[in-house]
Design an enzyme around this catalytic site. Sequence first.
Site: not given
Length: 390
Positions: A198, A229, A166, A195, A125, A170, A36
Amino acid sequence: MWSIEEKLALRLQERVSQNNLRELPIVQKKIDFCSNDYLGLASNAALAQQIQQTYAQLPFLQNGSTGSRLISGNSLYAMELEEALATTFQAEKALLFNSGYSANTAILSAIPQKGDTIVYDEYIHASLKEGARLSFASRYPFRHNDLEDLEKKLGKATGEKFVVAESVYSMDGDVAPLEEILRICRKYNAHLIWDEAHSTGVWGENGNGIACTQQLQNQIFARIYTFGKAMGVHGACIAGSAVLIDYLVNFARPFIYTTALPLHSLVSIREAFKFLQANTYLQHTLYTRIAAFAAELMKYPSLQTRWIKSESAIQAIKIGGNALTKTIASQLQTADYDVRAILSPTVKEGEERLRICLHVYNTEEEIRNLVEYLTHVFMQTTAGFAASSG
């Protein structure tokens, strides 16, 4: 009667038979297409030197924080860092957490109550799902990025309504339709928990994520940003209103009962954001690598139909089947391309895939060679599996 050890061993054997036993890998020096560390900050020598110099200049050094923030682990430095993060993320306040997992578990276990409803994207997640489970609120998944299904689930919700999504997912690397999600939240008087794990560092001014990029941050109830990340360090924070942050300090168990981050981690977070602000070219370099991967993949029809198109550094190629996916990943590893297989039950059965992460330090030649070799291995291996099953 079986002992507990025998029961555990049996469950492990089931994983072996399903070809999805997890084992800790020995990290070897291969061409990194799995981590990441999108901006290369985790191994950036200049940032490491900047962190060490800043840390060494502090008047008082500590190896550990000595306790939770509410006992002995708080510091003026931590509070100043939270003020800086709130400014970066354009929020009234921010609260530090030891990890993204801790932050996600904290907010969903503390805010929704019994009688409330959590409606969440099915691909969020595991830490968010864990927090939702601990909340005692009713919880329902909606199909991934499916606005119609989200609205259908919200229409049946009771109590305070919370939507969890998110910015970048991911496993697929795709981006959530934030503006449309917020429109539905307003219609049903729901609160969005967003969230940015990423997208932190990768999107936005000074790495402040997708919500700020789209200037929608003030419409979101709570935002989670993680630093392990793209920022290359460790820790996380929740950004939102002063009332939200004060509530979490009083009611979020993962915050209250956890030993605080050590001083060196706090310095690392602050300096990572300063470094990114001074080196904005890193974001642009990553975007060129993403574009290069997409351009290469378009040359190979056999992979195009299995590619989950993504604007992010996460690129996924659906293969299907644990055995086939593991075999292809193993051959890539042998050729020094560090690409990992994502297997069921992490993803749905039949959607097993290769997850390819792009970084600023991946050269365009490496990307070109990876896609070419992957195409060769995919064609050869799928033909072999088809012949053996036939």
